[in-house]
Design a protein around this motif. Structure first.
Motif, PDB file in Angstrom:
ATOM      1  N   ASP A  24     -11.355  -1.074  -3.442  1.00 13.33           N
ATOM      2  CA  ASP A  24     -12.639  -0.726  -2.558  1.00 13.33           C
ATOM      3  C   ASP A  24     -12.439  -2.180  -1.442  1.00 13.33           C
ATOM      4  OD1 ASP A  24     -12.687   1.167  -4.389  1.00 13.33           O
ATOM      5  OD2 ASP A  24     -13.815   0.482  -5.580  1.00 13.33           O
ATOM      6  N   LYS A  70      -4.705   2.971  -2.267  1.00 10.07           N
ATOM      7  CA  LYS A  70      -3.872   2.612  -3.479  1.00 10.07           C
ATOM      8  C   LYS A  70      -2.262   2.419  -3.198  1.00 10.07           C
ATOM      9  CE  LYS A  70      -5.941   7.405  -5.182  1.00 10.07           C
ATOM     10  NZ  LYS A  70      -5.769   8.169  -4.845  1.00 10.07           N
ATOM     11  N   SER A  75       0.629  -1.280   0.217  1.00 11.40           N
ATOM     12  CA  SER A  75      -0.506   0.113  -0.200  1.00 11.40           C
ATOM     13  C   SER A  75       0.764   0.896  -0.292  1.00 11.40           C
ATOM     14  CB  SER A  75      -0.990   0.026   1.098  1.00 11.40           C
ATOM     15  OG  SER A  75       0.157  -0.078   2.242  1.00 11.40           O
ATOM     16  N   GLU A 108     -10.265   3.276   0.774  1.00 10.82           N
ATOM     17  CA  GLU A 108      -9.373   3.380  -0.473  1.00 10.82           C
ATOM     18  C   GLU A 108      -8.201   3.078  -0.326  1.00 10.82           C
ATOM     19  OE1 GLU A 108     -10.646   5.558  -3.995  1.00 10.82           O
ATOM     20  OE2 GLU A 108      -8.715   6.917  -3.011  1.00 10.82           O
ATOM     21  N   ASP A 136       0.043   0.382 -10.130  1.00 11.39           N
ATOM     22  CA  ASP A 136      -0.693   0.890  -9.123  1.00 11.39           C
ATOM     23  C   ASP A 136      -2.567   0.111  -9.637  1.00 11.39           C
ATOM     24  OD1 ASP A 136       1.443   2.413  -7.899  1.00 11.39           O
ATOM     25  OD2 ASP A 136       1.586   4.117  -9.222  1.00 11.39           O
ATOM     26  N   THR A 186     -11.164  -5.223  -6.091  1.00 11.08           N
ATOM     27  CA  THR A 186     -10.069  -4.240  -7.229  1.00 11.08           C
ATOM     28  C   THR A 186     -10.710  -4.756  -9.090  1.00 11.08           C
ATOM     29  OG1 THR A 186      -8.717  -2.807  -7.894  1.00 11.08           O
ATOM     30  CG2 THR A 186      -8.236  -5.414  -7.392  1.00 11.08           C
ATOM     31  N   LYS A 188      -1.457   4.187  -0.355  1.00 12.55           N
ATOM     32  CA  LYS A 188      -2.283   5.826   0.942  1.00 12.55           C
ATOM     33  C   LYS A 188      -3.265   4.419   0.808  1.00 12.55           C
ATOM     34  CE  LYS A 188      -4.408  10.188   0.968  1.00 12.55           C
ATOM     35  NZ  LYS A 188      -4.218  11.319  -0.360  1.00 12.55           N
ATOM     36  N   ILE A 213      -6.204   0.741  -7.098  1.00 13.64           N
ATOM     37  CA  ILE A 213      -6.911   0.830  -6.390  1.00 13.64           C
ATOM     38  C   ILE A 213      -7.877  -0.096  -5.333  1.00 13.64           C
ATOM     39  CG2 ILE A 213      -8.809   2.905  -5.158  1.00 13.64           C
ATOM     40  CD1 ILE A 213      -8.070   4.582  -7.271  1.00 13.64           C
TER      41      ILE A 213
END
Length: 194
Positions: free
Chosen positions: A141, A126, A112, A124, A137, A163, A114, A139
């Motif tokens: 959820d 990222k 991860s 979330e 990269d 994802t 962020k 994301i």
């Protein structure tokens, strides 16, 4: 058949995770041994149905402070050779150099960068997914399922996340047609406080 194989390959990317500790956050180990965590995937088979599977071997850890999610971190490692779609011949094909090429890329990793609090226990996440030798990269959820003491004197917290990734983004040929170009990953993570 190829679509089913591709579906098995992508989840590997997603599910390598381990959180890094921070000053106020508690550190957790993902409860893989107790089978209270799973890394699953699904991909459409020719656009007619879903092919589902999982990775049987993975590890991870994370740091988490409910009062300050900006300090949370997670890192996971998935053993791509453990891909399992409950069909031995398909699994062998998906593990081959036609798809995951597990002889060369035997693991997938997620770290991860962020984690953002979206309210109502929604997050979330990222971060960087390394799959099939490609870094990208993504994301995730996620939602916090719950936390608290367990019957054995420990403390646990659990999350679920989803994802969607495109095979071509990780150098995996999308040869099964447009309906099978993406893999959906579903993660269930229960951590035990160290």
């Amino acid at each position: 058949m190829k679509k089913l194989i591709l579906a098995s390959i992508f989840p590997t990317l997603l599910f390598a995770s381990a959180f890094t500790s921070t000053a106020n956050a508690a550190d957790y180990i993902v409860d893989y041994k107790g089978a209270h965590a799973s890394v699953n995937f699904k991909i459409k088979h020719l656009g007619y149905s879903w092919l589902t599977g999982r990775f049987d071997k993975f590890s991870g850890s994370f740091s988490y402070d409910a009062a300050d999610l900006s300090t949370a971190k997670i890192e996971m490692l998935v053993d791509t050779t453990s891909l399992n779609t409950n069909h031995a011949e398909r699994d062998k094909h998906v593990r081959s150099d036609d798809f995951l090429d597990v002889g060369k890329f035997g693991s997938a990793k997620f770290v991860s960068a962020k984690i953002t609090d979206k309210g109502n226990d929604k997050l979330e996440i990222k971060g960087l997914l390394t799959l099939h030798g490609v870094d990208k990269d993504i994301i995730i959820d996620a939602v916090k399922i719950g936390e608290g003491k367990d019957p054995w004197g420990g403390y646990r917290v659990g999350f679920s996340g989803t994802t969607k990734i495109a095979l071509v983004d990780f150098g995996i040929p999308a040869t099964l047609g447009p309906a099978s170009a993406h893999v959906e990953l579903e993660l269930h993570i229960e951590g035990v406080r160290k």
